[in-house]
Design a protein around this motif. Structure first.
Motif, PDB file in Angstrom:
ATOM      1  N   PHE A   6       0.829  -1.208   0.000  1.00  0.00           N
ATOM      2  CA  PHE A   6       0.000   0.000   0.000  1.00  0.00           C
ATOM      3  C   PHE A   6       0.862   1.257   0.000  1.00  0.00           C
ATOM      4  CE2 PHE A   6      -2.165   3.406   2.352  1.00  0.00           C
ATOM      5  CZ  PHE A   6      -3.281   3.577   1.542  1.00  0.00           C
ATOM      6  N   GLN A   7       1.931   1.260   0.786  1.00  0.00           N
ATOM      7  CA  GLN A   7       2.813   2.424   0.829  1.00  0.00           C
ATOM      8  C   GLN A   7       3.498   2.648  -0.517  1.00  0.00           C
ATOM      9  OE1 GLN A   7       5.179   1.104   4.167  1.00  0.00           O
ATOM     10  NE2 GLN A   7       4.209   2.571   5.563  1.00  0.00           N
ATOM     11  N   THR A   8       3.895   1.573  -1.163  1.00  0.00           N
ATOM     12  CA  THR A   8       4.505   1.695  -2.486  1.00  0.00           C
ATOM     13  C   THR A   8       3.508   2.270  -3.489  1.00  0.00           C
ATOM     14  OG1 THR A   8       5.974  -0.172  -2.036  1.00  0.00           O
ATOM     15  CG2 THR A   8       5.628   0.426  -4.344  1.00  0.00           C
ATOM     16  N   PHE A   9       2.275   1.790  -3.427  1.00  0.00           N
ATOM     17  CA  PHE A   9       1.255   2.312  -4.337  1.00  0.00           C
ATOM     18  C   PHE A   9       1.001   3.791  -4.079  1.00  0.00           C
ATOM     19  CE2 PHE A   9      -3.220   3.403  -5.070  1.00  0.00           C
ATOM     20  CZ  PHE A   9      -3.309   3.151  -6.433  1.00  0.00           C
ATOM     21  N   ARG A  10       0.915   4.173  -2.807  1.00  0.00           N
ATOM     22  CA  ARG A  10       0.572   5.552  -2.461  1.00  0.00           C
ATOM     23  C   ARG A  10       1.701   6.522  -2.780  1.00  0.00           C
ATOM     24  NH1 ARG A  10      -0.652   7.820   3.698  1.00  0.00           N
ATOM     25  NH2 ARG A  10      -0.875  10.018   3.118  1.00  0.00           N
ATOM     26  N   HIS A  11       2.935   6.163  -2.490  1.00  0.00           N
ATOM     27  CA  HIS A  11       4.035   7.119  -2.591  1.00  0.00           C
ATOM     28  C   HIS A  11       4.841   6.996  -3.882  1.00  0.00           C
ATOM     29  CE1 HIS A  11       3.425   8.496   1.501  1.00  0.00           C
ATOM     30  NE2 HIS A  11       3.421   7.243   1.925  1.00  0.00           N
ATOM     31  N   VAL A  12       4.714   5.890  -4.612  1.00  0.00           N
ATOM     32  CA  VAL A  12       5.517   5.696  -5.820  1.00  0.00           C
ATOM     33  C   VAL A  12       4.642   5.568  -7.064  1.00  0.00           C
ATOM     34  CG1 VAL A  12       7.232   4.235  -6.969  1.00  0.00           C
ATOM     35  CG2 VAL A  12       7.370   4.622  -4.504  1.00  0.00           C
ATOM     36  N   ILE A  13       3.731   4.597  -7.023  1.00  0.00           N
ATOM     37  CA  ILE A  13       2.949   4.310  -8.228  1.00  0.00           C
ATOM     38  C   ILE A  13       1.932   5.407  -8.503  1.00  0.00           C
ATOM     39  CG2 ILE A  13       1.350   2.681  -9.298  1.00  0.00           C
ATOM     40  CD1 ILE A  13       2.687   0.460  -7.717  1.00  0.00           C
ATOM     41  N   LEU A  14       1.135   5.773  -7.489  1.00  0.00           N
ATOM     42  CA  LEU A  14       0.071   6.749  -7.702  1.00  0.00           C
ATOM     43  C   LEU A  14       0.586   8.108  -8.174  1.00  0.00           C
ATOM     44  CD1 LEU A  14      -2.947   7.156  -7.645  1.00  0.00           C
ATOM     45  CD2 LEU A  14      -2.778   7.812  -5.238  1.00  0.00           C
ATOM     46  N   PRO A  15       1.665   8.662  -7.599  1.00  0.00           N
ATOM     47  CA  PRO A  15       2.169   9.945  -8.133  1.00  0.00           C
ATOM     48  C   PRO A  15       2.576   9.878  -9.601  1.00  0.00           C
ATOM     49  CG  PRO A  15       3.078   9.541  -5.961  1.00  0.00           C
ATOM     50  CD  PRO A  15       2.384   8.281  -6.364  1.00  0.00           C
ATOM     51  N   ASN A  16       3.094   8.731 -10.023  1.00  0.00           N
ATOM     52  CA  ASN A  16       3.482   8.582 -11.425  1.00  0.00           C
ATOM     53  C   ASN A  16       2.277   8.415 -12.337  1.00  0.00           C
ATOM     54  OD1 ASN A  16       6.613   8.256 -11.899  1.00  0.00           O
ATOM     55  ND2 ASN A  16       6.173   7.352  -9.909  1.00  0.00           N
ATOM     56  N   LEU A  17       1.188   7.865 -11.791  1.00  0.00           N
ATOM     57  CA  LEU A  17      -0.012   7.641 -12.592  1.00  0.00           C
ATOM     58  C   LEU A  17      -0.983   8.812 -12.558  1.00  0.00           C
ATOM     59  CD1 LEU A  17      -1.030   3.939 -11.759  1.00  0.00           C
ATOM     60  CD2 LEU A  17      -0.009   4.795 -13.858  1.00  0.00           C
ATOM     61  N   ALA A  18      -0.750   9.774 -11.668  1.00  0.00           N
ATOM     62  CA  ALA A  18      -1.767  10.791 -11.368  1.00  0.00           C
ATOM     63  C   ALA A  18      -2.271  11.514 -12.611  1.00  0.00           C
ATOM     64  CB  ALA A  18      -1.201  11.793 -10.357  1.00  0.00           C
ATOM     65  N   THR A  19      -1.374  12.059 -13.412  1.00  0.00           N
ATOM     66  CA  THR A  19      -1.824  12.834 -14.568  1.00  0.00           C
ATOM     67  C   THR A  19      -2.454  11.942 -15.634  1.00  0.00           C
ATOM     68  OG1 THR A  19       0.437  12.722 -15.442  1.00  0.00           O
ATOM     69  CG2 THR A  19      -0.206  14.719 -14.257  1.00  0.00           C
ATOM     70  N   ALA A  20      -1.948  10.715 -15.780  1.00  0.00           N
ATOM     71  CA  ALA A  20      -2.541   9.792 -16.756  1.00  0.00           C
ATOM     72  C   ALA A  20      -3.967   9.420 -16.351  1.00  0.00           C
ATOM     73  CB  ALA A  20      -1.683   8.534 -16.880  1.00  0.00           C
ATOM     74  N   LEU A  21      -4.165   9.161 -15.052  1.00  0.00           N
ATOM     75  CA  LEU A  21      -5.507   8.833 -14.583  1.00  0.00           C
ATOM     76  C   LEU A  21      -6.434  10.034 -14.688  1.00  0.00           C
ATOM     77  CD1 LEU A  21      -4.772   6.634 -11.422  1.00  0.00           C
ATOM     78  CD2 LEU A  21      -5.385   5.903 -13.731  1.00  0.00           C
ATOM     79  N   LEU A  22      -5.922  11.222 -14.372  1.00  0.00           N
ATOM     80  CA  LEU A  22      -6.749  12.419 -14.459  1.00  0.00           C
ATOM     81  C   LEU A  22      -7.165  12.683 -15.898  1.00  0.00           C
ATOM     82  CD1 LEU A  22      -7.999  14.845 -13.032  1.00  0.00           C
ATOM     83  CD2 LEU A  22      -5.845  16.066 -13.336  1.00  0.00           C
TER      84      LEU A  22
END
Length: 271
Positions: free
Chosen positions: A178-194
């Motif tokens: 969960f920490q990896t998803f929150r601090h590493v994966i999600l920031p990298n995906l943020a603009t693509a998901l938006l």
């Protein structure tokens, strides 16, 4: 030697490009003009006069507000479903090796490649066989089938550009999943998901064909516009609503473009 960035396109090419743009966008500009016309039953050119009264008439039409509220609700829920399912599918396809991975990727993309009428007939047949009553939720399911695709395409492209070493480094430093998803994966995906979410919202908001087959007595805003054109009462009201649809769908698409146009330069940096 002059670089490619400083080269100029031939004059004929510029004229052809301008003609193509006019061909595509001039009808939209006509909708804007007819929203201000004083004639309420037919289209005349040039308009006999210009007025703002139709904006007040549209504001006081409860059926417009009901259709608008339904469209926003359906588009919002469809986008949320698409973002969850599209992200999970993208993570599975891009981060895992398993038999049939490319087939699954093709099946995820297939709904947006099929004609809308095929998707609509298939969904209506499935709902009838399952004895599911037509409601707002059947519209949501119909829209989610193609909204998933745009989210999936954005997410899988960003997953493939994100270095696997970032995730491995996070795990080596003691972070859990969960920490990896929150601090590493999600920031990298943020603009693509938006960007994918905004495109999905725009597609859902103005969808007509699939909605026609999956709706019951409900009328989204595009369906309301279609019915008004069939039995016109106040045609400029329809044009005013069309202006709203153009603006509501144009702004998310424009913002999505600006968020992703430099994606190749910022991949893996949590833009």
């Amino acid at each position: 030697m002059r670089s490619d960035k400083n080269s100029h396109a031939p004059f004929a090419l510029k004229v052809a490009a301008a003609a193509g743009l006019l061909f595509m966008h001039l009808p939209i500009l006509l909708i804007f003009v007819y929203a201000f016309t004083t004639e309420d039953k037919s289209y005349q050119w040039p308009p006999p006069g210009l007025t703002l009264k139709w904006f007040g008439v549209t504001w006081n039409r409860p059926d417009v507000w009901e259709s608008l509220a339904l469209s926003v609700k359906v588009a919002s829920i469809s986008t949320l479903v698409a973002m969850i399912l599209g992200t999970l599918c993208a993570a599975a396809v891009s981060r895992s090796q398993f038999f049939g991975r490319e087939t699954i990727s093709l099946l995820v993309i297939l709904p947006i490649a099929l004609p809308g009428i095929i998707t609509g007939i298939a969904l209506r047949s499935a709902f009838n066989l399952a004895d599911i009553p037509f409601s707002m939720w059947t519209i949501v399911l119909g829209h989610a089938t193609f909204c998933v695709v745009v989210v999936y395409n954005n997410a899988v492209a960003r997953f493939r550009r994100t270095s696997r070493s970032l995730i491995e480094a996070s795990m080596d430093l003691g972070a859990n999943g969960f920490q990896t998803f929150r601090h590493v994966i999600l920031p990298n995906l943020a603009t693509a998901l938006l960007a994918g979410g905004m495109l999905a919202f725009a597609l859902s908001f103005d969808e007509v064909i699939v909605t026609t087959f999956t709706a019951g007595q409900q009328a989204t805003l595009p369906i309301w516009m279609l019915e008004e054109l069939v039995r016109p009462r106040q045609r400029p009201v329809t044009n005013v609503v069309a202006m709203v649809v153009v603006l509501v769908t144009f702004l998310p698409i424009l913002l999505a473009y600006y968020l992703t146009r430099d994606g190749d330069q910022v991949a893996g940096q949590g833009k």
